[in-house]
Design a protein around this motif. Structure first.
Motif, short mmCIF file in Angstrom:
data_model
loop_
_atom_site.label_atom_id
_atom_site.label_comp_id
_atom_site.label_asym_id
_atom_site.label_seq_id
_atom_site.Cartn_x
_atom_site.Cartn_y
_atom_site.Cartn_z
N VAL A 8 0.85 -1.19 0.00
CA VAL A 8 0.00 0.00 0.00
C VAL A 8 0.88 1.24 0.00
N ASP A 9 0.65 2.14 -0.96
CA ASP A 9 1.36 3.42 -1.03
C ASP A 9 0.42 4.55 -0.67
N ILE A 10 0.85 5.41 0.25
CA ILE A 10 0.08 6.59 0.63
C ILE A 10 0.86 7.82 0.20
N GLU A 11 0.32 8.54 -0.76
CA GLU A 11 0.98 9.74 -1.27
C GLU A 11 0.63 10.91 -0.36
N LEU A 12 1.60 11.36 0.42
CA LEU A 12 1.35 12.40 1.41
C LEU A 12 1.00 13.74 0.77
N SER A 13 1.37 13.92 -0.50
CA SER A 13 1.06 15.17 -1.18
C SER A 13 -0.36 15.19 -1.76
N ASP A 14 -1.11 14.11 -1.55
CA ASP A 14 -2.50 14.07 -1.99
C ASP A 14 -3.23 15.29 -1.43
N LYS A 15 -4.00 15.95 -2.27
CA LYS A 15 -4.63 17.21 -1.84
C LYS A 15 -5.59 17.01 -0.66
N LYS A 16 -6.18 15.81 -0.55
CA LYS A 16 -7.07 15.56 0.58
C LYS A 16 -6.28 15.47 1.88
N ILE A 17 -5.10 14.86 1.81
CA ILE A 17 -4.26 14.76 3.01
C ILE A 17 -3.73 16.14 3.39
N LEU A 18 -3.35 16.92 2.38
CA LEU A 18 -2.90 18.28 2.67
C LEU A 18 -4.01 19.10 3.32
N ALA A 19 -5.24 18.90 2.87
CA ALA A 19 -6.38 19.60 3.48
C ALA A 19 -6.59 19.15 4.91
N ALA A 20 -6.33 17.84 5.16
CA ALA A 20 -6.50 17.32 6.52
C ALA A 20 -5.53 17.96 7.48
N LEU A 21 -4.36 18.37 6.99
CA LEU A 21 -3.41 19.07 7.84
C LEU A 21 -3.96 20.41 8.31
N GLN A 22 -4.84 21.01 7.48
CA GLN A 22 -5.38 22.32 7.81
C GLN A 22 -6.63 22.24 8.67
N ASP A 23 -7.55 21.33 8.33
CA ASP A 23 -8.82 21.31 9.06
C ASP A 23 -8.90 20.20 10.10
N GLY A 24 -7.91 19.30 10.12
CA GLY A 24 -7.89 18.26 11.14
C GLY A 24 -8.87 17.13 10.93
N ARG A 25 -9.55 17.08 9.78
CA ARG A 25 -10.47 15.98 9.49
C ARG A 25 -9.75 14.94 8.64
N PRO A 26 -9.60 13.72 9.16
CA PRO A 26 -8.79 12.72 8.45
C PRO A 26 -9.43 12.24 7.15
N VAL A 27 -8.59 11.88 6.21
CA VAL A 27 -9.03 11.23 4.98
C VAL A 27 -9.38 9.79 5.32
N GLU A 28 -10.55 9.33 4.88
CA GLU A 28 -11.02 7.98 5.19
C GLU A 28 -11.08 7.14 3.91
N TYR A 29 -10.31 6.04 3.89
CA TYR A 29 -10.38 5.09 2.79
C TYR A 29 -10.49 3.68 3.35
N GLN A 30 -10.91 2.76 2.48
CA GLN A 30 -10.91 1.36 2.87
C GLN A 30 -10.35 0.50 1.74
N ILE A 31 -9.98 -0.73 2.09
CA ILE A 31 -9.61 -1.76 1.12
C ILE A 31 -10.65 -2.86 1.24
N GLN A 32 -11.21 -3.26 0.12
CA GLN A 32 -12.26 -4.28 0.13
C GLN A 32 -11.74 -5.60 -0.46
N PHE A 33 -11.81 -6.67 0.35
CA PHE A 33 -11.54 -8.02 -0.13
C PHE A 33 -12.85 -8.79 -0.23
N ASN A 34 -12.88 -9.74 -1.15
CA ASN A 34 -14.08 -10.55 -1.37
C ASN A 34 -13.82 -12.01 -1.03
#
Length: 271
Positions: A139-165
């Motif tokens: 799993v790669d997490i790109e810290l420069s993702d605009k959502k993560i950069l926004a989370a640094l400002q407003d403190g609301r975390p980016v939420e993702y999931q991985i789905q297995f079947n």
């Protein structure tokens, strides 16, 4: 005083588990990623089905484009590859891959890909020493993702999931002892009554009998199937009110009535 807040949260979902939550994976940052985490004063907080990246909002600066945190994912359960559709047929040395660069259309999940991009290979990934465990996922997490950069400002975390079947396998019952001398029939007691069983034409040791489902059944940590064993030669007398359900620890290859190779979950009944 430091103000640590989560800026990214990843959870793992799996349809094999009754509650949908996958709790038997662990995420290990690669050595290069550990250095990057330390450089940016980021913490990793694990939970039962994933992890969070936590930052000191007051001191963490914006990230560069090349700042990518990589996690190698390992299974605590040795049967994980048996009941996971995406993992079963893969080579143990070829992990799946996902990143924050490729997400589903609804912006909720990371897309599972077939292989780790060559240009993003970490020095450790794919080069485990003989005898060591290979990751099943990278799993790669790109810290420069605009959502993560926004989370640094407003403190609301980016939420993702991985789905297995979950995988689907045929169920195969083996009967021994007095049961094997009777004319047996397996009935599905569920409201849909969708699963039927045929006698297998294979030779069974100890004069036993085998029955195999006509269709595969989705594997589950808490199977809800309700199969009943009856004696056809005795007006459908109930022999066993509810047959035991299949598990993941007795999986083998077999053949259906057309001679096609299939995967079966074996259940043994001796009575």
């Amino acid at each position: 005083m430091a103000h640590f807040k989560p800026i990214f949260h990843l959870t793992v979902a799996h349809s094999f588990f009754a509650n949908g939550r996958c709790t038997n994976l662990f995420f290990s940052p690669t050595p290069a990623s550990l250095r990057l985490l330390h450089q940016h004063q980021l913490l990793v907080r694990e939970d039962d089905s994933g992890f969070s990246l936590v930052a000191d909002i007051d001191v963490t600066a914006a990230f560069d484009e090349e700042d990518v945190v990589r996690f190698e994912v390992f299974a605590r359960d040795p049967y994980f590859g048996i009941y996971t559709e995406e993992i079963y047929s893969r080579s143990p040395t070829a992990p799946l891959y996902c990143s924050t660069h490729n997400i589903t259309a609804d912006n909720t999940s990371l897309v599972l890909e077939g292989q780790v991009p060559a240009e993003s290979q970490d020095a450790r990934s794919g080069r485990a020493k003989p005898g060591t465990q290979h990751p099943l996922l990278v799993v790669d997490i790109e810290l420069s993702d605009k959502k993560i950069l926004a989370a640094l400002q407003d403190g609301r975390p980016v939420e993702y999931q991985i789905q297995f079947n979950t995988r689907e396998v045929y169920w195969k019952y083996y009967f021994f002892g007095e049961l094997a001398q009777m004319e047996l029939d397996i009935h599905d007691l569920s409201p849909q009554a969708s699963v039927t069983f045929d006698p297998s034409d294979e030779a069974v040791a100890k004069n036993g009998k085998a029955f195999i489902s006509q269709q595969p059944i989705a594997m589950n940590s808490a199977p809800k199937q309700r199969f009943q064993l009856q004696d056809k030669s005795n007006s459908g007398k109930i022999l066993i009110k509810r047959l035991p359900n299949a598990g993941v620890n007795l999986i083998s290859k077999s053949k259906d009535l057309r001679g096609q190779q299939i995967l079966v979950a074996e259940i043994y009944v001796n009575q």
